[in-house]
Design a protein around this motif. Structure first.
Motif, PDB file in Angstrom:
ATOM      1  N   GLY A   1       0.408 -27.677  16.933  1.00  0.00           N
ATOM      2  CA  GLY A   1       0.752 -26.346  16.468  1.00  0.00           C
ATOM      3  C   GLY A   1      -0.518 -25.539  16.328  1.00  0.00           C
ATOM      4  N   ILE A   2      -0.441 -24.461  15.578  1.00  0.00           N
ATOM      5  CA  ILE A   2      -1.600 -23.584  15.413  1.00  0.00           C
ATOM      6  C   ILE A   2      -2.183 -23.781  14.028  1.00  0.00           C
ATOM      7  CG2 ILE A   2      -2.423 -21.197  15.653  1.00  0.00           C
ATOM      8  CD1 ILE A   2       0.956 -21.533  16.814  1.00  0.00           C
ATOM      9  N   GLU A   3      -1.396 -24.378  13.134  1.00  0.00           N
ATOM     10  CA  GLU A   3      -1.841 -24.548  11.760  1.00  0.00           C
ATOM     11  C   GLU A   3      -2.392 -25.956  11.561  1.00  0.00           C
ATOM     12  OE1 GLU A   3       1.092 -23.650   8.812  1.00  0.00           O
ATOM     13  OE2 GLU A   3      -0.137 -24.473   7.206  1.00  0.00           O
ATOM     14  N   VAL A   4      -3.696 -26.021  11.230  1.00  0.00           N
ATOM     15  CA  VAL A   4      -4.316 -27.324  11.005  1.00  0.00           C
ATOM     16  C   VAL A   4      -3.852 -27.867   9.660  1.00  0.00           C
ATOM     17  CG1 VAL A   4      -6.507 -28.507  10.682  1.00  0.00           C
ATOM     18  CG2 VAL A   4      -6.289 -26.717  12.401  1.00  0.00           C
TER      19      VAL A   4
ATOM     20  N   PRO B   1      -6.850 -24.786  26.057  1.00  0.00           N
ATOM     21  CA  PRO B   1      -7.978 -24.306  26.864  1.00  0.00           C
ATOM     22  C   PRO B   1      -8.709 -23.153  26.164  1.00  0.00           C
ATOM     23  CG  PRO B   1      -5.941 -24.390  28.146  1.00  0.00           C
ATOM     24  CD  PRO B   1      -5.565 -24.651  26.740  1.00  0.00           C
ATOM     25  N   ALA B   2     -10.017 -23.099  26.315  1.00  0.00           N
ATOM     26  CA  ALA B   2     -10.871 -22.020  25.790  1.00  0.00           C
ATOM     27  C   ALA B   2     -10.511 -21.604  24.369  1.00  0.00           C
ATOM     28  CB  ALA B   2     -10.827 -20.804  26.723  1.00  0.00           C
ATOM     29  N   PRO B   3     -10.542 -22.540  23.419  1.00  0.00           N
ATOM     30  CA  PRO B   3     -10.132 -22.200  22.051  1.00  0.00           C
ATOM     31  C   PRO B   3     -11.027 -21.133  21.413  1.00  0.00           C
ATOM     32  CG  PRO B   3     -11.137 -24.373  22.110  1.00  0.00           C
ATOM     33  CD  PRO B   3     -10.951 -23.946  23.524  1.00  0.00           C
ATOM     34  N   HIS B   4     -12.301 -21.026  21.909  1.00  0.00           N
ATOM     35  CA  HIS B   4     -13.211 -20.072  21.274  1.00  0.00           C
ATOM     36  C   HIS B   4     -12.775 -18.627  21.452  1.00  0.00           C
ATOM     37  CE1 HIS B   4     -14.507 -20.664  25.427  1.00  0.00           C
ATOM     38  NE2 HIS B   4     -14.804 -19.386  25.371  1.00  0.00           N
ATOM     39  N   GLU B   5     -11.829 -18.392  22.379  1.00  0.00           N
ATOM     40  CA  GLU B   5     -11.370 -17.014  22.578  1.00  0.00           C
ATOM     41  C   GLU B   5     -10.305 -16.602  21.570  1.00  0.00           C
ATOM     42  OE1 GLU B   5     -11.923 -17.019  27.461  1.00  0.00           O
ATOM     43  OE2 GLU B   5      -9.928 -17.053  26.575  1.00  0.00           O
TER      44      GLU B   5
ATOM     45  N   GLU C   1      -9.168  -7.127   9.847  1.00  0.00           N
ATOM     46  CA  GLU C   1     -10.331  -7.932  10.213  1.00  0.00           C
ATOM     47  C   GLU C   1      -9.939  -8.865  11.334  1.00  0.00           C
ATOM     48  OE1 GLU C   1     -11.600 -10.107   6.838  1.00  0.00           O
ATOM     49  OE2 GLU C   1     -12.786  -8.450   6.007  1.00  0.00           O
ATOM     50  N   VAL C   2     -10.910  -9.162  12.196  1.00  0.00           N
ATOM     51  CA  VAL C   2     -10.648 -10.118  13.270  1.00  0.00           C
ATOM     52  C   VAL C   2     -11.518 -11.338  12.993  1.00  0.00           C
ATOM     53  CG1 VAL C   2     -10.856 -10.516  15.741  1.00  0.00           C
ATOM     54  CG2 VAL C   2     -10.106  -8.292  14.897  1.00  0.00           C
ATOM     55  N   VAL C   3     -10.894 -12.487  12.754  1.00  0.00           N
ATOM     56  CA  VAL C   3     -11.681 -13.678  12.431  1.00  0.00           C
ATOM     57  C   VAL C   3     -11.421 -14.782  13.442  1.00  0.00           C
ATOM     58  CG1 VAL C   3     -11.771 -13.173   9.971  1.00  0.00           C
ATOM     59  CG2 VAL C   3      -9.944 -14.589  10.854  1.00  0.00           C
ATOM     60  N   ASP C   4     -12.437 -15.608  13.593  1.00  0.00           N
ATOM     61  CA  ASP C   4     -12.379 -16.708  14.550  1.00  0.00           C
ATOM     62  C   ASP C   4     -11.211 -17.643  14.227  1.00  0.00           C
ATOM     63  OD1 ASP C   4     -13.387 -18.679  16.463  1.00  0.00           O
ATOM     64  OD2 ASP C   4     -13.868 -19.836  14.660  1.00  0.00           O
ATOM     65  N   ALA C   5     -10.463 -18.031  15.243  1.00  0.00           N
ATOM     66  CA  ALA C   5      -9.348 -18.963  15.026  1.00  0.00           C
ATOM     67  C   ALA C   5      -9.455 -20.123  15.996  1.00  0.00           C
ATOM     68  CB  ALA C   5      -8.020 -18.242  15.186  1.00  0.00           C
ATOM     69  N   SER C   6     -10.695 -20.415  16.446  1.00  0.00           N
ATOM     70  CA  SER C   6     -10.846 -21.463  17.463  1.00  0.00           C
ATOM     71  C   SER C   6     -10.416 -22.820  16.943  1.00  0.00           C
ATOM     72  CB  SER C   6     -12.292 -21.528  17.940  1.00  0.00           C
ATOM     73  OG  SER C   6     -13.126 -21.784  16.844  1.00  0.00           O
ATOM     74  N   SER C   7     -10.562 -23.047  15.630  1.00  0.00           N
ATOM     75  CA  SER C   7     -10.073 -24.328  15.128  1.00  0.00           C
ATOM     76  C   SER C   7      -8.775 -24.154  14.359  1.00  0.00           C
ATOM     77  CB  SER C   7     -11.136 -25.037  14.296  1.00  0.00           C
ATOM     78  OG  SER C   7     -12.014 -24.147  13.707  1.00  0.00           O
ATOM     79  N   GLY C   8      -8.007 -23.180  14.770  1.00  0.00           N
ATOM     80  CA  GLY C   8      -6.683 -23.027  14.204  1.00  0.00           C
ATOM     81  C   GLY C   8      -6.704 -22.281  12.885  1.00  0.00           C
ATOM     82  N   LEU C   9      -5.509 -22.051  12.354  1.00  0.00           N
ATOM     83  CA  LEU C   9      -5.385 -21.436  11.037  1.00  0.00           C
ATOM     84  C   LEU C   9      -5.146 -22.564  10.054  1.00  0.00           C
ATOM     85  CD1 LEU C   9      -5.041 -19.042  12.872  1.00  0.00           C
ATOM     86  CD2 LEU C   9      -3.082 -18.318  11.553  1.00  0.00           C
TER      87      LEU C   9
ATOM     88  N   PHE D   1       3.098 -19.641  23.581  1.00  0.00           N
ATOM     89  CA  PHE D   1       2.641 -20.825  24.327  1.00  0.00           C
ATOM     90  C   PHE D   1       1.794 -20.412  25.529  1.00  0.00           C
ATOM     91  CE2 PHE D   1       6.361 -22.681  22.135  1.00  0.00           C
ATOM     92  CZ  PHE D   1       5.700 -23.708  21.489  1.00  0.00           C
ATOM     93  N   GLU D   2       2.227 -19.317  26.168  1.00  0.00           N
ATOM     94  CA  GLU D   2       1.505 -18.807  27.328  1.00  0.00           C
ATOM     95  C   GLU D   2       0.085 -18.404  26.919  1.00  0.00           C
ATOM     96  OE1 GLU D   2       4.054 -15.919  29.469  1.00  0.00           O
ATOM     97  OE2 GLU D   2       2.248 -14.663  29.294  1.00  0.00           O
ATOM     98  N   THR D   3      -0.033 -17.699  25.775  1.00  0.00           N
ATOM     99  CA  THR D   3      -1.350 -17.249  25.311  1.00  0.00           C
ATOM    100  C   THR D   3      -2.233 -18.449  24.949  1.00  0.00           C
ATOM    101  OG1 THR D   3      -0.244 -15.340  24.367  1.00  0.00           O
ATOM    102  CG2 THR D   3      -2.522 -15.720  23.701  1.00  0.00           C
ATOM    103  N   LEU D   4      -1.630 -19.423  24.291  1.00  0.00           N
ATOM    104  CA  LEU D   4      -2.405 -20.595  23.895  1.00  0.00           C
ATOM    105  C   LEU D   4      -2.808 -21.420  25.110  1.00  0.00           C
ATOM    106  CD1 LEU D   4      -0.435 -21.710  20.737  1.00  0.00           C
ATOM    107  CD2 LEU D   4      -2.830 -21.032  20.811  1.00  0.00           C
ATOM    108  N   GLY D   5      -1.994 -21.348  26.163  1.00  0.00           N
ATOM    109  CA  GLY D   5      -2.285 -22.152  27.345  1.00  0.00           C
ATOM    110  C   GLY D   5      -1.731 -23.560  27.228  1.00  0.00           C
ATOM    111  N   VAL D   6      -0.676 -23.716  26.442  1.00  0.00           N
ATOM    112  CA  VAL D   6      -0.047 -25.030  26.307  1.00  0.00           C
ATOM    113  C   VAL D   6       0.936 -25.218  27.455  1.00  0.00           C
ATOM    114  CG1 VAL D   6       1.379 -26.494  24.840  1.00  0.00           C
ATOM    115  CG2 VAL D   6      -0.271 -24.943  23.811  1.00  0.00           C
ATOM    116  N   ARG D   7       0.879 -26.384  28.083  1.00  0.00           N
ATOM    117  CA  ARG D   7       1.801 -26.684  29.193  1.00  0.00           C
ATOM    118  C   ARG D   7       2.874 -27.641  28.694  1.00  0.00           C
ATOM    119  NH1 ARG D   7       1.110 -23.341  31.552  1.00  0.00           N
ATOM    120  NH2 ARG D   7      -0.837 -22.435  32.293  1.00  0.00           N
ATOM    121  N   PRO D   8       4.088 -27.496  29.181  1.00  0.00           N
ATOM    122  CA  PRO D   8       5.151 -28.393  28.696  1.00  0.00           C
ATOM    123  C   PRO D   8       4.945 -29.819  29.194  1.00  0.00           C
ATOM    124  CG  PRO D   8       5.947 -27.019  30.497  1.00  0.00           C
ATOM    125  CD  PRO D   8       4.577 -26.523  30.166  1.00  0.00           C
TER     126      PRO D   8
END
Lengths: 111, 891
Positions: free
Chosen positions: B274-277, B132-136, B348-356, B205-212
């Motif tokens: 996962g978080i890594e594309v 949810p809301a990956p742009h954040e 630095e703070v960089v966008d991670a909406s499409s993962g790392l 997982f909570e921060t990402l909003g992933v549900r089991p």
């Protein structure tokens, strides 16, 4: 007899609307009525009548219905819709303005 | 316009569109009524029935014209015409199945290649994370040089204490989590089976909003100090299906492993990779179970979810304010210069909406280049079709002229021609989706290694469909432009009977020249990448890796504490070195391109000299790898703990620090972070080796004796050169390890493979660009052949006259070839210019040659000219077979 007057652009629509405001008519009757009412001054070619009718129908100002004619044949009768009535009022008014303007210009005394 | 009027109009238009036939019948009937009434009237006036009918029809003024006008008045003509045109186009394609198949197939391949590459780019860079809301989501990146110590993982940015300090002090994120990548061995004994694992902080997982999907996911209470005794694990959908058959009683079971006996508590949903594309995690474990909390261990990525409304700029400014305090409290035990650099680090703070994605760094640019290449291939294919359609348009010029003369509007003719190319492009792009799906799935395995498996989610999404549609429309415009130009020009010369036979040939020639130019660019680019790959393959790694196997044996530190491990290593060494067929074997910390690295700072004469790559190896390591000694001696069994510390250095190291004369000289390895370190005496110099990258030049490497290293690894790596095949060696090593302790896990690396795996990106570029330029060459040759054949056919009469007047066969051939040469030359001149410009764009990806390499350009031009002339020779030969008499008679 003088040559029939060419219709000013757009006035055919007005004439058709006016005629249909009196009663629903089919295409042939409209062309007859136009000749009679204008005393053969206005001559609408039979060909150009139908595209005009269809255009008015597309605009939603008139609607068509297949009905039996006086001599018991099927023909498409056109009738004025509500928005057609409003359109007629608008066009009548603008015609009156146009005609008035032209007459007053034509009536100017020549020196 | 009122609403009901709108509804009325739409209904009428739709009715006349979908009930075109019945609406037409109504028109007929309406007109017929009118005509009949007129006829009746005339008859009533005494006109004969026949004449009455004539008069009536004349009054109407052409029934068909009236009908067309009324259709126009209905206002659906555009839509209706489209339907008509599509039907016509389909009918024409059906009539010419060979043309249709060629056209659709070439567009399917052309658009398919583009779509496939775009699909990979989309998956790698554009597609947002399925949360949810990956742009954040944003990632923290530290700036500045100041992280001395050990580094692990592909996404390393911060140490665990640093992450904790950020998480505690920050007030710009809803929450901030950390993760580190690892490998997880699913096979506790025998050959290892590694899957991708991640260490995650409790709130990840909570921060990402992933549900089991099943059970529950790791939560903050699972990530508490001391969890190592009984850690929990979350597994991916893929592992759950593949390893556990999707059984629901999986919750509460233990994951197989040598080290951590984690209990499975949940399964993530299917789409969450996962978080890594580029990777697909299989196992997630809480960070507390890693036991990696040192201040000088850099292995975590920190990812935050911005508070609603917060921007990356604000977050960065705020974190930058906190940075000094965070650095102060998390600084490792550094010596002053390191400490200074550490305290000066920024964030630095960089966008991670499409993962790392570290993969993105190495493949984004190559993929954009491949997309450009495949776009050019598509352009060539489109030009070929434009040429074919143009030929047909010319054949139909009489038809067009008649239509225009009869009052058909040029727009209408244009519309029809363009519709035809749109229909072809649409059919082609439907087929292209199939091609793309297959192609896009075949690429990730090409850039995967057994250890680094690349996973990209290439399932179609709206971006993909949008891209394909756009590609199809652009293609249709290109394909249709030639014939469209031609068709409307027919209007300028009504009555084309007298038009020259060469009609349209000028345009066709220009198109072919353009194709030649584009093909040259592609050939040149393809050759640059192929030669880069060749150059890289020919790089002297400094070892003879053929037949060298490098097994890694994993020891569980709990079963094998340090002293027991030391004994085990000795015993295992004994068994492995004495295997039958082994020529030479040694133990080592790492191998060239082996993936592990060690680059400590060194000091000579109390002066800091900077860092050098380093390795620690046992006796006979250099012999096994085939690296010759320049001077001095190898390590021996006498170089043991307690004996004087010795080192071997490579030639570049000796040259840099000791002017080449290194034997007997001393240097000091500084301990990570600070401390006095230990001093080593150089006893040998070896030839240069590559350390981690084939592209590196003269890298400095020193080697210490493995036995003298102060700490003991939990893995034992060997290099083995033997008489048999690597498969024999692997089997023998496997048997020896099992005989020693059946509970040990082993991974088998093969040196040659490891070295080749360093060229995956170059190999991909070389293969795909060679494939694409080959296809381009074939397409261009086909195009050229078509135009030359056509020109020969249309000049039949002229050639007949020439031959009748005594022109020899060779003269005719020369004439045709000269004509071809003009097209080819124009194309080559234009192509060379573009190629040289394009070369600059890929300069950074080349190795061992310049982007304007004249030899490569010459080869490309030579190959192109040769194939072009061969393509022209055939029709030219045919021209000489023209029978003058017959040709003249046709005139």
């Amino acid at each position: 007899m003088s040559r029939p007057v060419d219709l000013v652009q757009g006035t055919l629509d007005l004439l058709i609307l006016k005629m249909l405001a009196l009663e629903p008519l089919h295409g042939f009757a409209i062309s007859q009525r136009l000749k009679q009412m204008s005393g053969d001054v206005l001559q609408v070619s039979d060909g150009s009548l139908y595209p005009a009718l269809h255009k008015l129908e597309q605009q939603g100002w008139i609607e068509a219905e297949w009905k039996a004619t006086e001599n018991n044949r099927r023909a498409k009768f056109y009738a004025l819709t509500r928005s057609g009535k409003k359109q007629l009022a608008r066009e009548t008014e603008s015609w009156a303005r146009l005609a008035g303007a032209i007459s007053s210009v034509v009536a100017l005394p020549e020196v | 316009m009122t609403l009901d009027r709108l509804v009325h109009i739409v209904r009428l238009r739709l009715r006349s569109l979908f009930a075109g036939a019945s609406a037409d019948r109504e028109l007929d009937e309406e007109l017929r009524y009118h005509v009949e009434r007129l006829v009746d009237e005339h008859i009533a006036r005494g006109v004969s029935p026949h004449e009455a009918r004539m008069l009536a029809l004349r009054a109407i003024g052409g029934v068909e014209q009236r009908k067309e006008e009324m259709r126009d008045a209905r206002g659906v003509s555009l839509l209706e015409h489209v339907v008509q045109d599509v039907r016509l186009a389909l009918r024409q394609l059906r009539k010419q199945p060979a043309f249709a198949a060629t056209a659709i197939l070439s567009l399917a391949l052309g658009i398919g290649a583009n779509t496939a590459i775009f699909q990979l780019l989309n998956a790698l860079s554009l597609r947002p994370l399925p949360v949810p809301a990956p742009h954040e989501l944003v990632e923290l990146r530290l700036t500045g040089e100041g992280r001395d110590g050990s580094h692990n993982g592909r996404n390393r940015q911060v140490s665990l204490p640093q992450y904790q300090a950020f998480a505690e002090r920050q007030d710009v994120f809803a929450s901030l989590f950390a993760f580190g990548d690892t490998r997880y061995n699913l096979s506790p004994t025998g050959e290892v089976r590694h899957v991708d694992g991640v260490w995650v902080s409790g709130n990840a997982f909570e921060t990402l909003g992933v549900r089991p999907l099943l059970g529950r996911l790791i939560a903050p209470q699972d990530d508490q100090p001391g969890c190592q005794a009984a850690p929990v694990a979350v597994i991916s959908y893929a592992l759950w299906q593949g390893e556990f058959g999707g059984r629901s009683d999986i919750i509460g079971r233990k994951l197989p492993s040598t080290g951590i006996g984690a209990t499975i508590i949940g399964v993530t949903p299917r789409e969450f990779f996962g978080i890594e594309v580029g990777r697909q995690f299989a196992v997630a474990l809480p960070i507390c179970a890693s036991g990696l909390g040192r201040r000088d261990h850099w292995w975590l990525a920190a990812v935050g979810r911005l508070k609603p409304g917060a921007t990356t700029g604000q977050a960065q400014a705020r974190l930058q304010q906190l940075m000094p305090a965070i650095q102060q409290t998390t600084m490792p035990d550094y010596r002053p210069e390191l400490a200074d650099a550490y305290l000066k680090m920024g964030v630095e703070v960089v966008d991670a909406s499409s993962g790392l994605s570290p993969l993105r760094r190495s493949y984004q640019r190559p993929l954009w280049i491949l997309l450009a290449i495949s776009a050019l291939v598509l352009l060539i294919a489109a030009i070929n079709l434009a040429n074919l359609l143009l030929a047909r348009a010319i054949a139909r010029r009489d038809e067009f002229a008649v239509r225009l003369a009869l009052g058909g509007s040029p727009v209408r003719v244009l519309q029809q021609v363009l519709t035809e190319s749109l229909v072809i492009a649409a059919l082609g792009s439907v087929a292209a989706m199939g091609v793309a799906m297959a192609a896009a799935r075949s690429i990730p395995p090409l850039i995967s290694t057994p250890v680094d498996r690349i996973h990209l989610d290439v399932s179609p999404d709206w971006r993909l469909f949008g891209f394909t549609a756009a590609a199809a429309i652009v293609t249709a415009l290109i394909v249709g432009s030639g014939p469209a130009l031609r068709a409307t020009r027919a209007s300028l010369r009504v009555g084309t009977r007298g038009a020259s036979a060469n009609d349209g040939l000028g345009l066709r020639r220009a198109l072919v020249a353009m194709q030649i130019a584009v093909t040259l660019v592609l050939l040149f680019g393809g050759l640059l990448f192929v030669r880069t790959f060749q150059n890289l393959s020919a790089v002297d790694v400094g070892v003879h890796g053929r037949g060298v196997v490098a097994p890694v044996v994993f020891f569980n530190a709990r079963i094998y504490p340090e002293e027991r491990r030391r004994q085990a290593y000795r015993a295992l060494d004994e068994r492995i070195f004495n295997l039958a067929g082994v020529h030479s074997a040694a133990a080592a910390y790492t191998t060239p391109m082996g993936g592990s690295s060690w680059d400590p700072d060194i000091e000579t004469d109390r002066q800091l000299k900077g860092s050098s790559n380093a390795n620690r190896v046992g006796p006979r390591y250099f012999e096994t790898l085939g690296t010759p000694f320049v001077a001095g001696r190898d390590f021996t069994d006498a170089d043991r703990p307690g004996s004087p510390l010795v080192a071997i250095v490579n030639r570049s190291f000796a040259a840099r620090f000791f002017d080449g004369d290194a034997i007997g000289r001393r240097f000091r390895i500084l301990a990570d972070g600070g401390g006095p370190g230990r001093e080593y005496a150089i006893v040998g110099v070896v030839a240069d080796q590559k350390y981690q990258d084939l592209r590196e030049a003269n890298s400095l490497i020193f080697f210490t004796a493995l036995a003298q290293h102060p700490s003991l690894e939990t893995t034992r790596r060997y290099v083995i050169r033997s008489a048999g095949t690597s498969r024999d060696t692997i089997a023998a090593v496997g048997a020896a390890v099992t005989a020693f302790d059946p509970g040990l896990a082993v991974r088998y690396d093969v040196l040659d493979t490891q070295i080749r795996d360093g060229m995956l990106q170059e190999r991909l570029m070389a293969r795909l660009s060679a494939l694409f330029s080959g296809v381009a060459l074939v397409l261009a040759v086909v195009g050229l052949y078509g135009v030359v054949s056509y020109s020969v056919a249309s000049r039949r009469g002229e050639i007949g006259v020439r031959m009748a007047l005594g022109a020899t066969r060779s003269r005719v051939v020369r004439m045709i070839l000269a004509d071809t040469s003009r097209m080819v030359c124009a194309g080559i001149v234009a192509g060379s210019l573009v190629a040289l410009l394009a070369g600059r764009a890929v300069g950074a990806m080349l190795f061992g040659l310049q982007p304007n390499d004249p030899a490569t350009l010459s080869i490309a031009i030579g190959a192109l000219v040769l194939t072009a002339l061969l393509a022209a020779l055939w029709p030219a030969q045919r021209a000489t077979g023209i029978d003058s008499v017959a040709a003249l008679r046709e005139q």
